[in-house]
Motif scaffolding. Structure first.
Motif, short mmCIF file in Angstrom:
data_model
loop_
_atom_site.label_atom_id
_atom_site.label_comp_id
_atom_site.label_asym_id
_atom_site.label_seq_id
_atom_site.Cartn_x
_atom_site.Cartn_y
_atom_site.Cartn_z
N LEU A 71 6.11 6.13 -30.32
CA LEU A 71 7.12 5.15 -30.71
C LEU A 71 8.49 5.81 -30.85
O LEU A 71 9.51 5.24 -30.44
N ALA A 72 8.52 6.99 -31.44
CA ALA A 72 9.80 7.70 -31.63
C ALA A 72 10.43 8.07 -30.29
O ALA A 72 11.66 7.96 -30.13
N MET A 73 9.62 8.50 -29.35
CA MET A 73 10.16 8.83 -28.02
C MET A 73 10.67 7.58 -27.32
O MET A 73 11.71 7.62 -26.65
N ALA A 74 9.95 6.47 -27.47
CA ALA A 74 10.40 5.21 -26.87
C ALA A 74 11.70 4.74 -27.52
O ALA A 74 12.61 4.23 -26.85
N LEU A 75 11.81 4.91 -28.84
CA LEU A 75 13.03 4.53 -29.55
C LEU A 75 14.22 5.35 -29.07
O LEU A 75 15.33 4.82 -28.88
#
Length: 219
Positions: free
Chosen positions: A87-91
């Motif tokens: 999720l953090a990489m997508a954000l």
């Protein structure tokens, strides 16, 4: 119905920046788990049932605790963590919000990530916030309905979601709960006729001595 004791796993590989390399206990994580097991034995705590997620850090923590239970641990993927790194990489990719590099950045990052996730502002998240909430509610309700005290070894994000469900927290409050949760900490839920009630949050009796203060960790 019975008490449910949630345990966050011991310290994992806190220097990791992706899911696979994070998913193993550090030497400190093993020590935290073993000390927690010692506390349970000293206090006479016995469990009728033990559950873990299917992640390596969950299974290793349960092995370190070695709880007094006649049955083998039940592994349930519904107890697995939200995919924080994914999720953090997508954000970062979709919104230009960089992945945190230290605890202070992580403190600022967590509520932003959860708010984007809940608001469906992260494309292709793998699992939606609503689906995560649904599975946590379902597995907690099912375990709480069983017979005898239950020990559940899981992760901080799932425990934070459990707090949201039990305490009816909004997302910013849930984020603060997640950030407070220490490695190998205890959280207890009691089923009542009106629903699940919180009776203990973030307890670390096995580390709450001067000679073990160094062993407290969040990441």
């Amino acid at each position: 119905m019975s008490f449910v004791t949630l345990v966050r796993h011991g310290q994992a590989n806190s220097s990791a920046r992706e899911e696979e390399s994070y998913d193993q206990l550090s030497p400190l994580g093993w020590q935290q788990s073993e000390w927690l097991g010692g506390y349970f034995r000293q206090s006479g705590e016995r469990f009728a049932r033990v559950y873990t997620g299917t992640l390596r850090r969950h299974i290793e923590t349960a092995e370190g605790i070695a709880p007094d239970c006649a049955e083998k641990p039940i592994r349930d993927e519904r107890l697995n963590e939200m995919t924080y790194f994914y999720l953090a990489m997508a954000l970062e990719r979709q919104h230009g919000i960089p992945m945190p590099q230290d605890r202070e950045q992580f403190i600022a990052h967590m509520p932003v990530l959860l708010e984007h996730w809940q608001g469906n502002r992260i494309d292709n998240p793998g699992e939606t916030f609503a689906d995560f909430e649904t599975r946590v509610r379902a597995v907690l309700t099912e375990i709480a309905a069983g017979e005898g005290r239950a020990l559940v070894v899981t992760s901080g994000g799932l425990i934070g979601m459990a707090m949201r469900i039990v305490m009816r927290l909004d997302v910013p409050a849930m984020a603060h709960a997640c950030l407070a949760i220490e490695n190998s900490s205890l959280h207890r839920i009691q089923p009542l006729s009106t629903g699940l009630a919180l009776t203990q949050f973030n307890a670390i009796p096995h580390l709450d001595t001067p000679e073990r203060q160094h062993a407290r960790s969040h990441l």
